[in-house]
Scaffold this motif. Structure first.
Motif, PDB file in Angstrom:
ATOM      1  N   GLY A  74     -42.530 -77.626 -17.904  1.00  0.00           N
ATOM      2  CA  GLY A  74     -42.077 -77.119 -16.608  1.00  0.00           C
ATOM      3  C   GLY A  74     -40.708 -77.135 -16.472  1.00  0.00           C
ATOM      4  N   ALA A  75     -40.142 -76.725 -15.366  1.00  0.00           N
ATOM      5  CA  ALA A  75     -38.674 -76.772 -15.140  1.00  0.00           C
ATOM      6  C   ALA A  75     -38.209 -78.310 -14.941  1.00  0.00           C
ATOM      7  CB  ALA A  75     -38.304 -76.225 -13.850  1.00  0.00           C
ATOM      8  N   ASP A  79     -35.026 -78.970 -17.321  1.00  0.00           N
ATOM      9  CA  ASP A  79     -33.759 -79.493 -16.944  1.00  0.00           C
ATOM     10  C   ASP A  79     -33.454 -80.708 -17.643  1.00  0.00           C
ATOM     11  OD1 ASP A  79     -33.555 -77.661 -14.952  1.00  0.00           O
ATOM     12  OD2 ASP A  79     -34.450 -78.731 -13.094  1.00  0.00           O
ATOM     13  N   HIS A 104     -32.217 -79.832  -7.332  1.00  0.00           N
ATOM     14  CA  HIS A 104     -33.442 -80.162  -7.393  1.00  0.00           C
ATOM     15  C   HIS A 104     -33.437 -81.731  -7.987  1.00  0.00           C
ATOM     16  CE1 HIS A 104     -37.830 -80.763  -8.586  1.00  0.00           C
ATOM     17  NE2 HIS A 104     -37.985 -79.876  -7.710  1.00  0.00           N
ATOM     18  N   VAL A 153     -31.341 -70.367  -6.984  1.00  0.00           N
ATOM     19  CA  VAL A 153     -31.834 -70.256  -5.795  1.00  0.00           C
ATOM     20  C   VAL A 153     -32.155 -71.823  -5.187  1.00  0.00           C
ATOM     21  CG1 VAL A 153     -33.378 -69.499  -4.286  1.00  0.00           C
ATOM     22  CG2 VAL A 153     -32.739 -68.261  -6.171  1.00  0.00           C
ATOM     23  N   ASN A 155     -34.106 -74.658  -3.511  1.00  0.00           N
ATOM     24  CA  ASN A 155     -35.502 -74.650  -3.290  1.00  0.00           C
ATOM     25  C   ASN A 155     -35.774 -74.769  -1.631  1.00  0.00           C
ATOM     26  OD1 ASN A 155     -34.495 -76.929  -4.694  1.00  0.00           O
ATOM     27  ND2 ASN A 155     -36.267 -77.909  -3.787  1.00  0.00           N
ATOM     28  N   ALA A 182     -35.779 -72.115 -11.316  1.00  0.00           N
ATOM     29  CA  ALA A 182     -37.220 -72.354 -11.238  1.00  0.00           C
ATOM     30  C   ALA A 182     -37.567 -71.375 -10.091  1.00  0.00           C
ATOM     31  CB  ALA A 182     -37.285 -73.821 -10.892  1.00  0.00           C
ATOM     32  N   GLN A 183     -36.506 -71.163  -9.180  1.00  0.00           N
ATOM     33  CA  GLN A 183     -37.045 -70.305  -8.030  1.00  0.00           C
ATOM     34  C   GLN A 183     -36.724 -68.870  -8.051  1.00  0.00           C
ATOM     35  OE1 GLN A 183     -38.585 -71.495  -5.048  1.00  0.00           O
ATOM     36  NE2 GLN A 183     -38.774 -73.505  -5.352  1.00  0.00           N
ATOM     37  N   HIS A 205     -45.253 -72.031 -12.274  1.00  0.00           N
ATOM     38  CA  HIS A 205     -45.987 -72.311 -10.889  1.00  0.00           C
ATOM     39  C   HIS A 205     -45.215 -71.797  -9.703  1.00  0.00           C
ATOM     40  CE1 HIS A 205     -44.735 -75.808  -8.929  1.00  0.00           C
ATOM     41  NE2 HIS A 205     -44.251 -76.304 -10.281  1.00  0.00           N
ATOM     42  N   LYS A 206     -44.178 -71.164  -9.790  1.00  0.00           N
ATOM     43  CA  LYS A 206     -43.277 -70.859  -8.626  1.00  0.00           C
ATOM     44  C   LYS A 206     -43.334 -69.175  -8.648  1.00  0.00           C
ATOM     45  CE  LYS A 206     -41.687 -75.145  -7.691  1.00  0.00           C
ATOM     46  NZ  LYS A 206     -40.461 -75.500  -7.868  1.00  0.00           N
TER      47      LYS A 206
HETATM   48  C1  LIG Z   1     -40.035 -76.415  -8.555  1.00  0.00           C
HETATM   49  C2  LIG Z   1     -38.587 -76.785  -8.957  1.00  0.00           C
HETATM   50  C3  LIG Z   1     -38.367 -77.417 -10.153  1.00  0.00           C
HETATM   51  C4  LIG Z   1     -39.505 -78.388 -10.896  1.00  0.00           C
HETATM   52  O1  LIG Z   1     -40.379 -77.668 -11.564  1.00  0.00           O
HETATM   53  P1  LIG Z   1     -41.871 -78.192 -12.146  1.00  0.00           P
HETATM   54  O2  LIG Z   1     -42.033 -76.816 -13.032  1.00  0.00           O
HETATM   55  O3  LIG Z   1     -42.644 -78.369 -11.045  1.00  0.00           O
HETATM   56  O4  LIG Z   1     -41.412 -79.066 -13.012  1.00  0.00           O
HETATM   57  C5  LIG Z   1     -37.128 -77.695 -10.486  1.00  0.00           C
HETATM   58  N1  LIG Z   1     -35.956 -76.902  -9.723  1.00  0.00           N
HETATM   59  C6  LIG Z   1     -36.401 -76.468  -8.755  1.00  0.00           C
HETATM   60  C7  LIG Z   1     -35.081 -75.618  -8.336  1.00  0.00           C
HETATM   61  C8  LIG Z   1     -37.562 -76.317  -8.478  1.00  0.00           C
HETATM   62  O5  LIG Z   1     -37.818 -75.407  -7.284  1.00  0.00           O
END
Ligand SMILES: *Cc1c(COP(=O)(O)O)cnc(C)c1O
Length: 382
Positions: A74-75, A79, A104, A153, A155, A182-183, A205-206
């Motif tokens: 995931g993000a 990160d 985030h 962006v 969140n 991620a966004q 998933h976003k």
């Molecule tokens: C949702 C989100 C994350 C985390 O992503 P996951 O895939 O849920 O681990 C990181 N950074 C931002 C800006 C997010 O919106």
């Protein structure tokens, strides 16, 4: 009680049915279930083909070479890999990292962990509109700064950073530029072949893909060096080991393919939903915009309600699924650090809610949400 109206797309999106259908075909005995690292048989080759097809789809959305895409969970993991992996691999050149106060938690907590390891971190404060000014980045850069990490962006607010300006400044001081995007898919277009971005974190998933899969883009020219955090088997060119989850990966690929294919339609739809929502707010008293609509993505509107408590609002609005602060903070009653970070006074920050729209939001959803909002405000203020 009927299903609440889902206006929390910034926390996660439902999986697009076309994505779910494709994922299903990569799980069972009659599908493409084999280990993509199995080189000795046809089922393994087919799984590898599926993974590489998805890698091309993700690369295509951001203008990357498929070899620059590293699959992660995931993000959050992307990160962690970007910051920790880069700082450790390049510490001979310097030990200073720059980020912002409204990133985030995946960035902020990783930065704090790096401080424990002996690295130095500067956290830039944003402007009241939620954006990082190029001047504040210029002021924070030092001769030992090796990495700048800022989000595409936000969140909680939807605020959009000027990635070109920020990346150019980082590069002119010899620092690499990482972006938490991620966004971004479906809201802003990114093209790393043109933009001064060296690493970029993505999540499925976003953007109507499954949870538990994401990617880190790592530039090859000039080559960015990143130390692995997860060892074992040397998958993903040594940067991230572990058997690749074929079904998750094809899900992310398909979600990103759809995102590219219908970017204009999705974007126009979000603008229409946002405009309808904002227009409906005009007749309500004591509503403050934490989101500066002019400089923000069209899917997020963060609002503060004068004279009411955020938790009480949330209770009164049980017919709508929304969040106070960011999803990750919603268990605590501390005001959102993002809102206080842009200067929203504490009582207003505590009376704030984030509304976020998506591909499946309808005009009727917005109308009902506005009705509930009107009703809740009237009864709570009575
Ligand atoms: C949702 C989100 C994350 C985390 O992503 P996951 O895939 O849920 O681990 C990181 N950074 C931002 C800006 C997010 O919106």
């Amino acid at each position: 009680m009927s299903q609440p109206i889902y206006l929390d797309y910034a926390a996660t999106t439902p999986v697009d049915p076309r994505v779910a259908e494709l994922m299903m075909r990569h799980l069972t005995q009659d599908g493409t279930f084999a280990n993509p690292a199995s080189r000795s048989h046809m089922p393994g080759w087919l799984a590898e083909q599926a993974v590489e097809g998805a890698r091309r789809q993700v690369a295509e959305l951001i203008g990357a070479d498929p070899r620059e895409i590293v699959w992660t969970s995931g993000a959050t993991e992307a990160d962690n890999l970007a910051l920790t992996g880069y700082m450790r691999a390049n510490s001979a050149r310097g030990r200073h990292l720059i980020t912002s106060t409204i990133e985030h938690k995946a960035i902020l907590d990783t930065a704090s962990a790096l401080e424990e390891e002996g690295f130095e971190v500067t956290r830039i404060a944003p402007q009241p509109d939620g954006r990082i000014s190029p001047d504040s980045l210029r002021d924070a850069l030092r001769s030992d700064t090796i990495l700048v990490s800022l989000m595409a962006v936000n969140n909680e607010l939807g605020s959009l950073n000027d990635l070109d300006a920020l990346g150019d400044i980082a590069h002119s001081h010899g620092a690499a530029f990482h972006v938490d995007a991620a966004q971004a898919p479906g809201k802003v277009q990114i093209d790393v072949s043109r933009q001064p971005i060296d690493m970029l974190s993505l999540s499925a998933h976003k953007a109507y893909g499954p949870k538990g899969i994401g990617a880190l883009y790592v530039r090859r020219q000039p080559q960015i060096k990143v130390d692995a955090l997860i060892h074992g088997g040397g998958h993903e060119r040594g940067m991230r080991s572990g058997t690749l989850p074929t079904h998750q990966i094809v899900g992310m690929g398909e979600a990103y393919r759809l995102s590219a294919e219908q970017f204009d339609a999705d974007h126009q739809h979000l603008v229409a939903m946002r405009d309808q929502f904002v227009a409906g707010l005009a007749c309500l008293e004591g509503v403050h915009f934490n989101t500066d609509i002019e400089v923000s993505a069209p899917n997020i509107v963060n609002l503060a309600f004068e004279g009411v408590d955020g938790e009480a609002m949330l209770m009164a609005l049980r017919g709508i699924a929304i969040s106070t602060g960011s999803a990750c903070n919603s268990a605590s009653v501390e005001p959102s650090f993002v809102l206080t970070g842009i200067g929203v006074p504490r009582p207003l920050a505590l009376a704030s809610l984030r509304f976020s729209f998506g591909r499946f939001t309808t005009a009727a959803d917005i109308e009902s949400a506005l009705g509930e909002l009107r009703h809740a405000l009237t009864s709570l203020r009575a």
